[in-house]
Design an enzyme around this catalytic site. Structure first.
Site, PDB file in Angstrom:
ATOM      1  CD  GLN A 214      -1.338 -99.321  37.258  1.00  0.00           C
ATOM      2  OE1 GLN A 214      -0.985 -98.141  37.197  1.00  0.00           O
ATOM      3  NE2 GLN A 214      -1.277-100.131  36.210  1.00  0.00           N
TER       4      GLN A 214
ATOM      5  CB  CYS B 137      -2.006 -96.363  34.688  1.00  0.00           C
ATOM      6  SG  CYS B 137      -1.863 -96.320  32.898  1.00  0.00           S
TER       7      CYS B 137
ATOM      8  CG  ASP C  89       1.920 -92.803  38.605  1.00  0.00           C
ATOM      9  OD1 ASP C  89       1.307 -93.879  38.509  1.00  0.00           O
ATOM     10  OD2 ASP C  89       2.873 -92.493  37.867  1.00  0.00           O
TER      11      ASP C  89
END
Length: 261
Positions: free
Chosen positions: A109, A115, A212
């Site tokens: 990201q 996100c 993530d």
């Protein structure tokens, strides 16, 4: 949602995040909104997102369609969580994986407040969900936006995928449309938001992965065996996030599984 950079400060992926100027409207952790965006991108309507109201109450868990193919957890970034993640990432080099042999597809990201989109992409581009992406062979029209995006993304390393994400007008426009459809008023793209998305999926190797884009790569959490991502092992990981929240109740959890229709 979070604009906090909790990736490793040591490494070029962190520098790529710091150098990005792009920002998206934060997207609400709402199963209807997430399902709509996933379907518009090209995920089969046979799959949808569902609220998970408890990870400990068997009666409430029984309402969640199984197997669960992915979990999206939204959590507050406390000092304890940020510190632990920085310490963990400092022990591992920046991820450089690419190609069809990756056990999971991971995206870094670099876009502020994106996100939620990263979590969605991680959920629908991995595991059994990836097999439910509409393709030319399933449609009477050319393949879905997601099929084309994945074809471009898979051969690329994380830097190539960063460029693909930042220049995709289709992803940006679809995300913007979805982010303005939640139950609450959408914040500004440049607002500082204290909540963050993380995704949990089962990789090709049968392991549970935490995905993530704010970290420096996928986190392998070990063998899942016959469990899905709402089994004992995954719920234990989610419980760990809740406990580190030090009483903060700003958590949301949704799962990806068969639709009710």
């Amino acid at each position: 949602m979070s604009s906090t950079d909790i990736s490793s400060a040591d490494g070029s992926l962190a520098a790529a995040r710091a150098g990005s100027k792009k920002a998206f409207i934060p997207i609400e952790c709402n199963p209807t909104v997430m399902s709509s965006l996933a379907h518009n991108l090209g995920l089969s309507p046979a799959l949808s997102f569902h609220d998970v109201f408890s990870i400990s109450d068997p009666e409430l868990l029984a309402f969640v369609p199984r197997p669960a193919l992915a979990l999206l957890l939204v959590f507050p970034i406390s000092e304890a969580v940020a510190k632990q993640r920085l310490e963990e990432d400092s022990k591992h080099p920046d991820y450089k994986g690419k190609g069809d042999e990756e056990p999971v597809v991971w995206f870094k990201q670099t876009i502020k407040n994106a996100c939620g989109l990263m979590g969605l992409l991680h959920a629908i581009c991995n595991g059994e969900a990836r097999e439910q992406i509409e393709t030319d062979s399933k449609l009477a029209v050319p393949g879905s936006p997601l099929e084309g995006f994945l074809k471009e993304a898979i051969p690329l390393d994380p830097f190539g995928r960063i460029h693909l994400l930042e220049t995709s007008s289709t992803l940006e426009s679809m995300h913007t449309s979805a982010a303005t459809q939640g139950d609450t008023a959408a914040p500004d793209a440049n607002d500082e938001v204290e909540l963050h998305y993380v995704c949990f999926v089962k990789g090709k190797d049968g392991h549970l992965y935490e995905l993530d884009g704010a970290r420096n790569g996928p986190v392998d959490l070990g063998e899942l065996g016959d469990e899905d991502v709402l089994g004992d092992k995954a719920r234990e990981v989610v419980q760990g996030y809740i406990e580190r929240g030090a009483g903060n109740v700003s958590f949301s959890l949704i799962s990806l599984g068969a639709g009710f229709d």
